[in-house]
Design a protein around this motif. Structure first.
Motif, PDB file in Angstrom:
ATOM      1  N   ALA A 152      48.568  39.466  34.305  1.00 49.38           N
ATOM      2  CA  ALA A 152      48.273  38.692  35.763  1.00 49.38           C
ATOM      3  C   ALA A 152      46.447  37.979  34.895  1.00 49.38           C
ATOM      4  O   ALA A 152      46.496  38.069  34.420  1.00 49.38           O
ATOM      5  CB  ALA A 152      47.269  40.250  36.397  1.00 49.38           C
ATOM      6  N   GLY A 153      46.888  36.643  36.033  1.00 50.27           N
ATOM      7  CA  GLY A 153      45.981  35.757  35.978  1.00 50.27           C
ATOM      8  C   GLY A 153      45.856  35.046  34.566  1.00 50.27           C
ATOM      9  O   GLY A 153      45.107  34.317  33.607  1.00 50.27           O
ATOM     10  N   ARG A 214      36.560  36.422  37.959  1.00 53.86           N
ATOM     11  CA  ARG A 214      37.105  36.590  39.349  1.00 53.86           C
ATOM     12  C   ARG A 214      37.864  37.597  39.348  1.00 53.86           C
ATOM     13  O   ARG A 214      38.652  37.712  38.218  1.00 53.86           O
ATOM     14  CB  ARG A 214      38.467  35.621  39.568  1.00 53.86           C
ATOM     15  CG  ARG A 214      38.927  35.160  40.913  1.00 53.86           C
ATOM     16  CD  ARG A 214      39.993  33.570  41.085  1.00 53.86           C
ATOM     17  NE  ARG A 214      41.540  33.968  40.333  1.00 53.86           N
ATOM     18  CZ  ARG A 214      41.460  33.610  38.773  1.00 53.86           C
ATOM     19  NH1 ARG A 214      40.513  31.977  38.187  1.00 53.86           N
ATOM     20  NH2 ARG A 214      42.496  33.527  38.571  1.00 53.86           N
ATOM     21  N   GLU A 216      40.514  39.697  41.239  1.00 51.22           N
ATOM     22  CA  GLU A 216      40.906  39.400  42.641  1.00 51.22           C
ATOM     23  C   GLU A 216      41.407  40.850  42.989  1.00 51.22           C
ATOM     24  O   GLU A 216      42.557  41.573  42.567  1.00 51.22           O
ATOM     25  CB  GLU A 216      43.050  39.085  41.518  1.00 51.22           C
ATOM     26  CG  GLU A 216      42.598  37.555  41.496  1.00 51.22           C
ATOM     27  CD  GLU A 216      43.956  37.193  40.481  1.00 51.22           C
ATOM     28  OE1 GLU A 216      44.915  37.689  40.587  1.00 51.22           O
ATOM     29  OE2 GLU A 216      43.638  36.002  40.032  1.00 51.22           O
ATOM     30  N   GLY A 220      45.203  38.870  48.958  1.00 53.63           N
ATOM     31  CA  GLY A 220      45.012  37.896  48.077  1.00 53.63           C
ATOM     32  C   GLY A 220      43.216  37.785  48.140  1.00 53.63           C
ATOM     33  O   GLY A 220      42.876  36.137  48.326  1.00 53.63           O
ATOM     34  N   ALA A 222      39.672  37.343  46.928  1.00 52.50           N
ATOM     35  CA  ALA A 222      38.840  37.042  45.421  1.00 52.50           C
ATOM     36  C   ALA A 222      37.306  37.143  45.662  1.00 52.50           C
ATOM     37  O   ALA A 222      36.920  37.125  46.333  1.00 52.50           O
ATOM     38  CB  ALA A 222      39.657  36.141  44.985  1.00 52.50           C
ATOM     39  N   GLY A 251      40.959  46.271  41.108  1.00 54.85           N
ATOM     40  CA  GLY A 251      41.638  44.776  40.981  1.00 54.85           C
ATOM     41  C   GLY A 251      41.796  44.248  39.660  1.00 54.85           C
ATOM     42  O   GLY A 251      41.126  45.047  38.722  1.00 54.85           O
ATOM     43  N   ASP A 252      42.122  42.851  39.769  1.00 52.44           N
ATOM     44  CA  ASP A 252      42.881  42.254  38.088  1.00 52.44           C
ATOM     45  C   ASP A 252      41.303  41.598  38.034  1.00 52.44           C
ATOM     46  O   ASP A 252      40.954  40.638  39.281  1.00 52.44           O
ATOM     47  CB  ASP A 252      44.168  41.143  38.887  1.00 52.44           C
ATOM     48  CG  ASP A 252      45.349  42.235  38.776  1.00 52.44           C
ATOM     49  OD1 ASP A 252      45.427  43.873  38.239  1.00 52.44           O
ATOM     50  OD2 ASP A 252      46.253  41.676  39.237  1.00 52.44           O
TER      51      ASP A 252
END
Length: 259
Positions: A152-153, A214, A216, A220, A222, A251-252
């Protein structure tokens, strides 16, 4: 991995230690075992997973040569709001285990193990119907195949073998990780989940703190800001550009480049 050695050195702190060459998911296996009355501190170790699970429903690539294990905990006496610390506690155990293998590691909140800025391990906790917790750890030990994709990311994958000065023995690594996990979890449980020393050790290892991030979130959304602290309940506190603090429980997190 040497199953007899693992049982000989870990049964006692753990009620049972099972070792299999391959399975779909160690977490799924222990969730099923929990429903059949498996005891507190039951551990399952696999040489590979065919259907490994990551956070937020993602798959976890689990090639041969890694360390994949889950532990069933029944943390009686720990209030529900403190149970999420189990996953952060596992992150601390991973940092200690990497150090035992001669590898310096840090954590990306909540529990991704980072070595050289890349991800070497992840943790997934799941609560069962009878309020037990299955804690799963996937640790990349041997060098990874070239086709393993970033997480992720865009977080690049890595392994302990990419950074260790000497070969890493998976049996010794499993013993180290499960002993560290037991010692941390037993003290945390004995304090009813309120362990100031654990919180400070986690903060000391958390590379997310002080970093622009950031996050996520669901649907959707952020959140941009700077990670300021990990609160006593394990949530990440992110301060946005207006100076407002936002507690993040899930959250990511993506570490942004410092300009």
């Amino acid at each position: 991995m040497d199953a007899a050695t693992l049982r000989d050195r870990l049964v006692g702190p753990y009620a049972a230690v099972d070792v299999v060459a391959s399975t779909g998911s160690t977490n799924a296996d222990l969730r099923a075992a929990a429903g059949s009355g498996a005891p507190d501190r039951t551990a399952l170790i696999a040489g590979e997973q065919l259907s490994g699970q990551g956070r937020r429903g993602r798959g976890w690539v689990s090639p041969t040569g890694g360390l994949y294990l889950s532990v069933l905990f029944r943390p009686v006496g720990v209030p529900a709001q403190r149970v999420p610390w189990l996953t952060l506690l596992a992150g601390v155990a991973l940092v200690r285990t990497a150090a035992d293998a001669g590898v310096r590691a840090t954590l990306k909140w909540p529990n991704d193990l980072l070595v050289g800025g890349a991800k070497a391990a992840g943790v997934l906790a799941e609560v069962t119907a009878d309020e037990a917790v299955v804690l799963g750890v996937g640790l990349n030990v041997a060098r990874l195949p070239a086709d393993v994709e970033p997480g992720a990311g865009g977080l690049a994958p890595t392994s302990l073998a990419d950074h260790a000065a000497a070969p890493v023995d998976r049996t010794e690594l499993a013993v180290s990780l499960l002993r560290q996990l037991h010692d941390l979890e037993a003290r945390w449980r004995g304090l009813a989940g309120d362990d100031p020393a654990l919180r400070e050790e986690y903060r000391a290892h958390c590379a997310t703190l002080g970093h622009p991030v950031r996050v996520e979130l669901a649907r959707g959304v952020a959140l941009l800001g700077t990670a300021r602290d990990v609160a006593d309940d394990g949530t990440l506190v992110v301060r946005d550009e207006t100076g407002a603090d936002h507690p993040v429980s899930a959250g990511d997190v993506v570490h942004l480049r410092v300009r």
